[in-house]
Each structure stands twice: as C-alpha cells, then as structure tokens.
Scaffold this active site. Structure first.
Site: not given
Ligand code: SAT
Ligand code: MN
Length: 593
Positions: A74, A202, A231, A253-255, A280, A496, A211, A372
C-alpha cells in the site's frame, strides 16, 4: 466495442458507459463469477504472462504473479480522502479537493485502457443475504485484479442479483495505467460512495473491496449509520465444555492477524478449538441480546506469506495448498514456490520475487517481505460454520494489539469502555513492510486503523465513545502485545499457538469468571489465573513480558501528547482527560516508596 452487459440497472449501465468513454477500452467484460469464467480468465492471464502456473500436481489451481518492482505494498502517501472540506478528512489523512481529484485522475484515465479489456466486477462485501452487506462494482483493466476479486469477495451474478435496479452501489474505478509511481493515486470520495485508483496493481491499492470500500468508505458509512467498520480479525473459541465465544481483534497490517485467527492451541489446552470467522475486517452492529454482532465482509484471505509454515500456521498452509494466487514469492524453475520462513530450507537456486536468479546464502530476500497469498476462505480447515451467517457472531471481547518492543504488557484489560477507547486510540506500533515509504519506528496506529479511517480521526474516536450507549451488553476491551523484546533484543513471548494463554484469560474475564490484578494502567492477570502448563519460558522472562513498568508508561503517556495535539479540536475531551488522569496516577505511583 464488444460488451456482454447482463443487467438492466440503468444507473449501473450509465456509469459503466461513462467510465468506458473516458478510459476507452477495446472490450468490456462483465464478470459473472462462474467456474467457467474463472477457468477462461486464468487461461488468458497465463497467455498474457500475468500469471505463471505452478506445478499443478504439487499446487493444484495455484499460480504465481509478480508485481511491478516499484509496486509491492500500500502507498499511504498517495492515498487521499476527497471530502468537500479538508477538516472532514482530518489531520491523519491526505486530502484532495473532490473536483481536483476527479480532474487529475480523469486525465490519467483518459484513454488508459486503449487496447485493453475493461472488466466489470460486481461484488458483495458480506454474505449475500445479510442486511450488513454492501454492493460494489469495480471497473478494472487488470485481469489479476479481476481474479483476486473473485477469491476475496462474493463476485459476479450474485452481486447483480442483490443490487437489482438499486442505485446504491460503490463505484470503483481502477486502472494500472502505466504503473508509474508519479501517476499513482488512491482516491476516496465518501460522499459519492466512489473510489478512483490508478497506477498500482497491488493488493490494498487495487482490490477496491478490501481497504478502500470495506474500511475507508465503510467507516464513513458506519459513523452515519451507527455501526463499526474495523481492521479486525474475528475468531471463534470453543471450550472443552462446549462453550462458544467470539472475539474481534485489531492489529496493524503484517502483525499476525491471520495467524491469530487460525491459532492452534498448545497441547495443554486439550479440547479447545479455535475457528476463523475472518482474518482482516469486521463489520459490527448492535443486535440480539444487546450485543455487538460481527460479520466478515470478505470471502478470502490476502495474507502475508513469509514466516508462514506448518509449525507457525498449519491452517494457513492448508488454505494455500490449492486454488491460490501467490504474489512476489520466490519460485523454482520447475514450478514450486519458496519464501523466507517456509518449512524447508531454501533450495540451492531460486528465481527471486523480481524474476532474477538467486543462490542459497544470498543476503537478499528471495521473497518480498510483503509477498502475499490470495486464498479462498473455503479452503481453511478451521473455518467457522458461522462465517457466512447473515446475522454475524456475538462479540464478547475486543482486542487491540500493536507491535511494541517495550512498555505494553502481554495482556491488559481496560477499566471500562472509555478507558478502552483511550488505550486503543493511542496504540503504538512499529512499522512493517505492508506499506511503502514509512519511517521506521513506532507510530500511533489507533485501533490499527490509521491508514483506513475514512474521515476525521477525532470524530472517529467520538463515534467509538458514542457506541457505548448503543450497546446494552458491550464487549470487554483488552490490549495485547506479542512483540515485547528482552535486553538481548529477542522476542520474549513465543507467540503463535501460545497466544491461546492470553486469549483464555481474556475469555475468562469477558465471562466474569476470574479475578485480576488492578494496576494503575489497567487489569492484568494474577499468576493463579494465567495458565502456564507446558509453556517453555523462564519465570523471569514471563514476568518481563507481563510487566507494567511505570517509568516506561510515563514516557509513553507523555509522548502521546504530540499525537493528541495533532488531532486538534475534534479530539474528544474524555480522551484527553483520560490521558492526563493516567499520567498523574502513574507519576504518583512512581513516588510511592
Ligand atoms: O495490501 S493490503 O492492504 O490488502 C494488506 C494490508 O496492508 O493489510
Ligand atoms: Mn489488513
């Protein structure tokens, strides 16, 4: 120009015609969402080299795609909220005047689809028969986007049937145009229920249902209509006694949202099952029993690949075994895929995500850190049977979690709703690879929504505060942090599956079953209420993970002033008072000898 329009909806036909006159595609293809269409689009995408088939014996129905190397995440600096006034977009969003935005992007769209096909992608966010759901139409010149939307949403005829002759649909225009970062803009027009995106193919920039609609536009609709678009993952927990509870959890994102939503409990939690409703996004409304009910508007997972393996997330691995699109991973010449943190070691030679040869031992990443998978949620062996329920699921707890090496303990419960909104609104998180061009370090990411609030942030917090009096039976609120580091710079908590231990305490607290230690900043687990059976971590390390360190908190609360000052006059006074009160309490507690 050839077209196969399957609708009589005059507003829709008129808008598609208007956009086609602007972008001038050679062909228009209306997606029906059928299996036959998917097969044909996949064949075309392979012929155009947009997709590369993987070894179909190993990876049935799976394909590889690499995006433009300048287009891998993003782009928050190129994302705009185009409200009539700048104040409506607020201090956390980039703003462009709507007329100016339509003019600027219109000029880029002009003729951008010449020689290309424009796909008309009708889709529903939410179950087809749910009152929660919203219809969108995305026009795109990317076959990759059309195929991804087919996985991520309920796409095709089902959406046109739901829409009927209504004029109420999100108008999403998307063109990759020349993929130039100088001509890349993601613009949202909440007042027009419209999204214009150009120059990126992307994920979050281009799959407009995700989003753009389900968070930015939906958060604006939610404020006006009295609900929440967040989110958040949604997970179902079933105890050995058969008690079923649901929680929704916000992480940037990515956590690890996908990992938490697909968690496998440790052995000592025999008889517990975790199932996924969503990974998500959560749309939440007040429903039966005065509870908050949540629906996952998506139908697939767009998950981070690196680090995913049969140990960290077996359900994700099973979800991507077939019918999955892999974007920007590494691959082998014979159609296998690889990424950092996969179960097996890297083969001697790979083709990296950019398409260049890669040798084992290279210091360059073979897969992009934000590579991804796009997988249908139907593949998930742990999918909740309520994932498609039009009513959604009743939420017992809301969880907020940033990526913090310091300060934030493993788990903390707020004293009440207002205190919870305050903690979530000041959440800090270290930045990740999910967005391009961000400064490294901690940034405030309120409710993990900083890049996704479709209007003024202060008003968004006020909406959260207002929701309390709409929810007779509200969920309890918690903060978690899986990412605290020790003096050696390593993560303390194993994360995890072990996160089940914090989740169990959260569920017990939500059902008023266990006590807690009251600290100055919130409730934390007492030793006797936190299950550590079979946990392989030293008592001292666990204490550090759970610690409320008042010196760190004082620094944290003082540094929140800058954030609150930035929010300006719409920052709700209860939140600034919470901050001041907490600061005074922390200072006083530090002086007690
Ligand atoms: O690229 S996305 O926005 O769908 C993934 C993310 O950042 O959560
Ligand atoms: Mn997300």
């Amino acid at each position: 120009m050839s077209t196969n329009a399957p609708t009589k909806n005059a507003a829709l036909l008129g808008w598609v015609d208007e956009m086609a006159k602007l972008a001038k595609p050679d062909r228009i293809h209306w997606c029906d969402g059928s299996e036959a269409e998917k097969k044909s689009l996949l064949e075309q995408a392979v012929a155009q080299k947009v997709l590369i088939p993987l070894d179909q014996k190993k990876w049935p129905g799976c394909y590889f795609h690499h995006s433009n190397v300048n287009d891998v995440a993003r782009v928050e600096h190129l994302t705009f909220i185009c409200t009539p006034t700048k104040e409506q977009a607020g201090p956390t969003n980039n703003w462009m005047e709507p007329k100016e935005a339509y003019r600027k992007l219109g000029a880029i769209y002009d003729g951008a689809m010449k020689g290309r096909t424009m796909y008309v992608v009708p889709y529903i966010m939410g179950p087809a028969d749910s009152p929660f759901s919203k219809v969108g139409i995305e026009l795109t010149d990317s076959i990759y986007v059309a195929l991804n939307m087919g996985i991520m949403t309920r796409m095709g005829k089902v959406a046109l049937d739901r829409l009927g002759t209504s004029t109420e649909f999100n108008r999403g225009m998307h063109s990759v145009a020349d993929s130039s970062p100088d001509r890349r803009f993601i613009c949202h027009f909440p007042q027009d229920n419209t999204i214009w995106s150009v120059g990126s193919g992307y994920g979050g920039n281009a799959l407009l249902g995700k989003k753009c609609l389900a968070l930015r536009i939906a958060s604006y609709l939610a404020k006006n209509e009295g609900w929440l678009a967040e989110h958040m993952l949604i997970l179902e927990a079933e105890s050995p006694e058969g008690e079923v509870s649901y929680v929704a959890a916000a992480f940037p994102s990515a956590c690890g949202k996908t990992n938490f939503a697909m968690l496998i409990p440790p052995k000592t939690f025999d008889g517990w099952s975790i199932r996924t409703v969503g990974d998500d996004i959560a749309w939440m409304r007040v429903g039966d029993g005065g509870q908050l009910w949540a629906v996952n508007p998506e139908a697939g997972y767009f998950g981070v690949v690196p680090g995913t393996n049969y140990k960290t997330n077996p359900n994700a691995m099973k979800s991507i075994e077939r019918d999955t699109l892999f974007t920007n991973v590494a691959r082998t010449a014979d159609g296998d895929v690889w990424w950092e943190g996969k179960d097996n070691e890297a083969p001697a030679e790979l083709i990296d995500w950019k398409g260049a040869p890669w040798k084992k031992g290279s210091t360059d990443k073979a897969a992009h850190p934000n590579s991804r998978f796009t997988a249908p949620m139907a593949n998930n062996p742990a999918l909740s049977r309520f994932a498609h329920d039009p009513k959604g699921v009743p939420i017992s707890a809301l969880i907020f979690g940033g990526r913090r090496s310091t300060t934030m303990p493993l788990v903390l419960q707020s004293f009440n709703w207002t205190h919870g909104v305050y903690l979530a609104s000041t959440m800090g998180s270290e930045t990740t690879a999910a967005a391009q061009g961000l400064k490294e370090g901690v940034r405030r990411d309120p409710m993990a929504m900083l890049p996704f609030i479709g209007y003024d942030a202060g008003s968004y917090f006020q909406h959260w505060l207002d929701m309390q009096s709409r929810i007779p039976n509200p969920p309890k609120m918690f903060m978690v942090n899986w990412f605290r580091k020790g003096a050696d710079g390593k993560f303390i908590w194993p994360g995890y599956g072990e996160n089940m231990r914090a989740l169990k305490w959260i569920l017990d607290r939500s059902h008023n079953r266990v006590g807690a230690q009251e600290t100055v900043v919130g409730y934390v687990p007492r030793a006797q209420d936190f299950n550590t059976n079979g946990l392989d971590i030293k008592a001292e390390a666990l204490a550090t993970a759970m610690k409320v360190d008042l010196a760190e908190w004082q620094e944290e609360i003082e540094s929140q002033k800058e954030w609150f000052d930035k929010l300006g006059p719409t920052l709700p006074r209860p939140l600034s008072l919470q901050r001041e009160l907490l600061l005074e309490r922390v200072k006083a507690a530090r002086n007690v000898k």
